[in-house]
Design an enzyme around this catalytic site. Structure first.
Site, mmCIF file in Angstrom:
data_model
loop_
_atom_site.group_PDB
_atom_site.id
_atom_site.type_symbol
_atom_site.label_atom_id
_atom_site.label_comp_id
_atom_site.label_asym_id
_atom_site.label_seq_id
_atom_site.Cartn_x
_atom_site.Cartn_y
_atom_site.Cartn_z
ATOM 1 N N ASP A 99 -14.862 -8.923 10.797
ATOM 2 C CA ASP A 99 -14.001 -9.185 9.651
ATOM 3 C C ASP A 99 -14.406 -10.486 8.959
ATOM 4 O O ASP A 99 -14.993 -11.381 9.587
ATOM 5 C CB ASP A 99 -12.545 -9.277 10.119
ATOM 6 C CG ASP A 99 -11.568 -9.300 8.962
ATOM 7 O OD1 ASP A 99 -11.307 -8.229 8.397
ATOM 8 O OD2 ASP A 99 -11.088 -10.395 8.605
ATOM 9 N N TRP B 18 -11.327 -4.300 -3.617
ATOM 10 C CA TRP B 18 -9.883 -4.251 -3.364
ATOM 11 C C TRP B 18 -9.110 -4.108 -4.679
ATOM 12 O O TRP B 18 -8.259 -3.250 -4.814
ATOM 13 C CB TRP B 18 -9.436 -5.503 -2.611
ATOM 14 C CG TRP B 18 -8.035 -5.422 -2.066
ATOM 15 C CD1 TRP B 18 -7.663 -4.914 -0.862
ATOM 16 C CD2 TRP B 18 -6.834 -5.857 -2.704
ATOM 17 N NE1 TRP B 18 -6.296 -5.005 -0.702
ATOM 18 C CE2 TRP B 18 -5.759 -5.582 -1.810
ATOM 19 C CE3 TRP B 18 -6.549 -6.461 -3.919
ATOM 20 C CZ2 TRP B 18 -4.430 -5.889 -2.111
ATOM 21 C CZ3 TRP B 18 -5.224 -6.761 -4.233
ATOM 22 C CH2 TRP B 18 -4.190 -6.472 -3.329
ATOM 23 N N TYR C 127 0.796 -1.221 0.000
ATOM 24 C CA TYR C 127 0.000 0.000 0.000
ATOM 25 C C TYR C 127 0.832 1.278 0.000
ATOM 26 O O TYR C 127 0.282 2.368 0.125
ATOM 27 C CB TYR C 127 -0.954 -0.004 1.197
ATOM 28 C CG TYR C 127 -1.850 -1.213 1.232
ATOM 29 C CD1 TYR C 127 -2.620 -1.567 0.127
ATOM 30 C CD2 TYR C 127 -1.924 -2.031 2.356
ATOM 31 C CE1 TYR C 127 -3.431 -2.688 0.139
ATOM 32 C CE2 TYR C 127 -2.741 -3.144 2.386
ATOM 33 C CZ TYR C 127 -3.490 -3.472 1.267
ATOM 34 O OH TYR C 127 -4.296 -4.581 1.293
ATOM 35 N N SER D 298 -4.059 -6.631 7.673
ATOM 36 C CA SER D 298 -4.524 -7.040 6.360
ATOM 37 C C SER D 298 -3.360 -7.647 5.572
ATOM 38 O O SER D 298 -2.720 -8.577 6.065
ATOM 39 C CB SER D 298 -5.167 -5.854 5.632
ATOM 40 O OG SER D 298 -5.931 -6.301 4.543
ATOM 41 N N TYR D 299 -3.066 -7.154 4.378
ATOM 42 C CA TYR D 299 -1.954 -7.745 3.624
ATOM 43 C C TYR D 299 -0.636 -7.642 4.388
ATOM 44 O O TYR D 299 0.126 -8.626 4.443
ATOM 45 C CB TYR D 299 -1.837 -7.099 2.246
ATOM 46 C CG TYR D 299 -0.992 -7.908 1.281
ATOM 47 C CD1 TYR D 299 0.390 -7.939 1.398
ATOM 48 C CD2 TYR D 299 -1.573 -8.654 0.260
ATOM 49 C CE1 TYR D 299 1.174 -8.673 0.536
ATOM 50 C CE2 TYR D 299 -0.799 -9.392 -0.614
ATOM 51 C CZ TYR D 299 0.573 -9.407 -0.467
ATOM 52 O OH TYR D 299 1.339 -10.151 -1.329
ATOM 53 N N HIS E 296 -12.688 -4.567 9.762
ATOM 54 C CA HIS E 296 -11.315 -4.855 9.355
ATOM 55 C C HIS E 296 -10.343 -3.806 9.903
ATOM 56 O O HIS E 296 -10.512 -2.608 9.676
ATOM 57 C CB HIS E 296 -11.277 -4.878 7.824
ATOM 58 C CG HIS E 296 -10.079 -5.501 7.222
ATOM 59 N ND1 HIS E 296 -9.737 -6.814 7.418
ATOM 60 C CD2 HIS E 296 -9.132 -4.991 6.378
ATOM 61 C CE1 HIS E 296 -8.646 -7.095 6.734
ATOM 62 N NE2 HIS E 296 -8.256 -6.010 6.102
#
Length: 618
Positions: A299, A199, A54, A146-147, A334
């Protein structure tokens, strides 16, 4: 108590040096752009590593990005940090060097980005580079949601001596054998459609990024990088786009840059794509590090939070890793808890929650001080499991998850004239029904049951009464409770079903019905019928035949207060959270037309359709 005595780290004092856009070499010659924030002093420093797709620059304090003066390069004077609630501020203030890296192919990093590839090798190569730096103490933790959380889960299954711990949030962290392939891109065999459509439609997540000229000296780039915004600039209405068919090529038809969306939707759970030649966690992996796992009940991976917690203990490489897996599950969507978004008077969707604050930054500092800095008393008194309990609206602690002494309580579905809609007579009871009933409804993929205002990555605490008015939603409601019931953990729904189609979906929603009539959704789930026996060996249905299926409704923690009712909604769609089953038995991604399915739910002595609740001691 550990949680009550903690206070957020004062991150308003101190200073750091920024070594911007350092090129870290990988084994194949690719260089990954990396920012290094060093505390005051000569070092060596323990390290917090963040690997993200990101944009590493998004973690730079706002004044750095807006400054007209050159960014700090090696040898320049330190600059005072301006704000807190940023991992740079918090961890540098705690004496850590913070290293933030653009994933391969993203932003300033070289190479080609692939969602499931290179995370393992690139982490190992980065760790070796960090170990070789003069300022490195060769002791490292990781951070991110997240990622960036997923990159930690992968790192934790590498035997890397300098990696002492990870603190992943809201990510897939275990081997699930088809249950949640591709970081939870499928649930119950159905595509987690809206989450991944939105996404991939986001400009940050396409596969094309302009790169700095490789012949430009890093020092020159560092001086002038603040003039440039490498992030692509476009906006997409994912709510409108979600209705387009076929799924394959949906972003291409919208005129967007290339992404891996087509690869995701065209590889079902049984595809070897998820298992061959990628670097995600596999069934042979061991967990090498202690870990603090942070999730949220809303989530998409709330169920995996509990299942993965158990998997990581069973697959630990040694006793230290096994006995030091810790878990926090917060109330929100999330990344809500990891990002410190709790507040004193929190309201999420249609539910007032009160004070959801948790001193997460202080907890993270103490956790890393324990494992990275070897402060053996840093987490004394810290509970193994901390979770938010709706209804009571408070943080609870436990020695394990599931909560010890949890019992699994069946609640049976029944009706007399039919459970169709809120106006039917569907009942949910602790008593097994004495008579057999079939509740019929039609599922038309052209007119699916809508999710409602969508939480991009999971469930919303929304009043369901408008959805429950539909005839294709079966509504089963208990009598008002005479005493409170505490439900904590994984929820399941066992149904006896038939369909006129060779494949269809069955969905469920757990709802808390308040005395004033509000029907607040707590959790939901889905099963694509072809995966009723295995996520790796799908089997189509025979029209008209009855099957027993188990639907995973993920997990929650809720106190159903006296006077409240427990409700279960059953249908065959929850769109756009999940993609629509077109009921044809086809691949689901290249089709444009569906058929209407006539579906039935059976209840009675020989077909006991039921909700299974994990009832915890209060």
């Amino acid at each position: 108590m550990f949680l009550q005595d903690s206070a957020d780290q004062d991150a308003t004092s101190g200073s750091f040096r920024l070594l911007p856009s350092v090129k870290v070499p990988m084994r194949d010659g690719i260089n990954l752009a990396t920012d290094v924030y060093l505390p005051e002093g000569p070092g060596p420093f323990p390290i917090i590593l963040i690997r993200t797709p990101y944009g590493k620059n998004s973690y730079r304090p706002a004044w750095v990005a807006e400054s007209a003066s050159p960014l700090v390069v090696p040898g320049r004077e330190a600059i005072t940090r301006p704000r807190c609630n940023n991992p740079v501020d918090v961890f540098v203030g705690g004496g850590y060097a913070v290293v933030i890296q653009d994933n391969r192919g993203k932003f300033e990093s070289e190479g080609v980005y692939r969602y499931t590839l290179s995370n393992r090798r690139d982490f190992e190569d980065t760790a070796k580079w960090l170990d070789a730096q003069s300022w490195s103490a060769r002791r490292m933790g990781m951070w991110g949601c997240s990622y960036p959380g997923h990159t930690q889960a992968v790192a934790a299954v590498t035997d890397t001596p300098s990696l002492k711990t990870v603190t992943p949030s809201n990510c897939s962290g275990s081997w699930n054998s088809g249950r949640w392939p591709g970081f939870g891109s499928y649930s119950g065999g159905a595509r987690e459609y809206y989450s991944f459509l939105s996404w991939f439609a986001d400009p940050t997540n396409n596969s094309l990024f302009l790169k700095p000229d490789p012949d430009v000296a890093p020092e020159t780039w560092a001086r002038f990088a603040h003039f440039y915004d490498i992030r692509p600039d476009y906006k997409v209405d994912a709510d409108k786009l979600a209705w387009d068919l076929p799924l394959l090529g949906i972003l291409d038809r919208a005129g967007l840059p290339p992404t891996e969306f087509n690869t995701f939707v065209s590889n079902p759970p049984e595809s070897r794509y998820w298992y061959d030649d990628n670097e995600d966690i596999n069934e042979k992996d061991k967990v090498y590090t202690p870990a603090l796992w942070i999730y949220n009940w809303l989530d998409i991976l709330s169920g995996e939070a509990i299942e993965g917690f158990d998997w990581r203990k069973k697959n630990a490489a040694d006793a230290t890793a096994r006995d030091n897996q810790y878990l926090i599950i917060g109330p929100g969507p999330h990344c809500y808890t990891m990002s410190g978004r709790g507040c004193e008077n929190a309201k999420i969707d249609d539910l007032e929650l009160g004070d959801t604050r948790l001193p997460i930054w202080d907890i993270l500092l103490k956790w890393n001080n324990r494992w990275v800095n070897d402060d053996v008393h840093a987490i004394d008194g810290m509970p193994r499991v901390t979770y938010w309990l709706y209804g009571k609206n408070e943080w609870r602690t436990s020695t394990d998850m599931p909560v010890p002494e949890t019992r699994y309580q069946d609640m049976y579905l029944s009706s007399e004239k039919g459970a169709n809609s809120l106006h039917g007579d569907g009942r949910l009871s602790f008593d097994r029904p004495r008579s057999s009933v079939r509740d019929f409804y039609s599922y038309d993929p052209a007119d699916p049951v809508v999710t409602g205002p969508q939480n991009d990555w999971g469930v919303s605490l929304l009043d369901q009464r408008s959805i429950e008015a539909r005839k294709d939603v079966l509504v089963y409601t208990s009598e008002p409770l005479t005493q409170g019931l505490t439900v904590v953990g994984r929820i399941k729904m066992v149904l006896h079903v038939s369909s006129s189609a060779v494949d269809t979906d069955f969905t469920g929603k757990l709802v808390d019905v308040y005395p004033d009539g509000r029907a607040i959704q707590l959790q939901n789930g889905i099963l694509r019928a072809r995966y009723r026996n295995s996520f790796l060996k799908p089997e189509l249905m025979t029209p008209g035949e009855t099957y027993e299926i188990e639907v995973d409704l993920n997990a929650t923690a809720n106190w159903f207060a006296p006077g409240h009712c427990i409700r279960l909604e059953v249908s065959s769609s929850n769109f756009p959270r999940f993609d629509r089953n077109l009921n044809t038995g086809g691949d689901g991604f290249s089709e444009t037309e569906g058929v209407v399915a006539q579906n039935a739910i059976f209840s009675g002595p020989s077909t006991p359709s039921r909700l299974i609740l994990p009832v915890a001691p209060d």
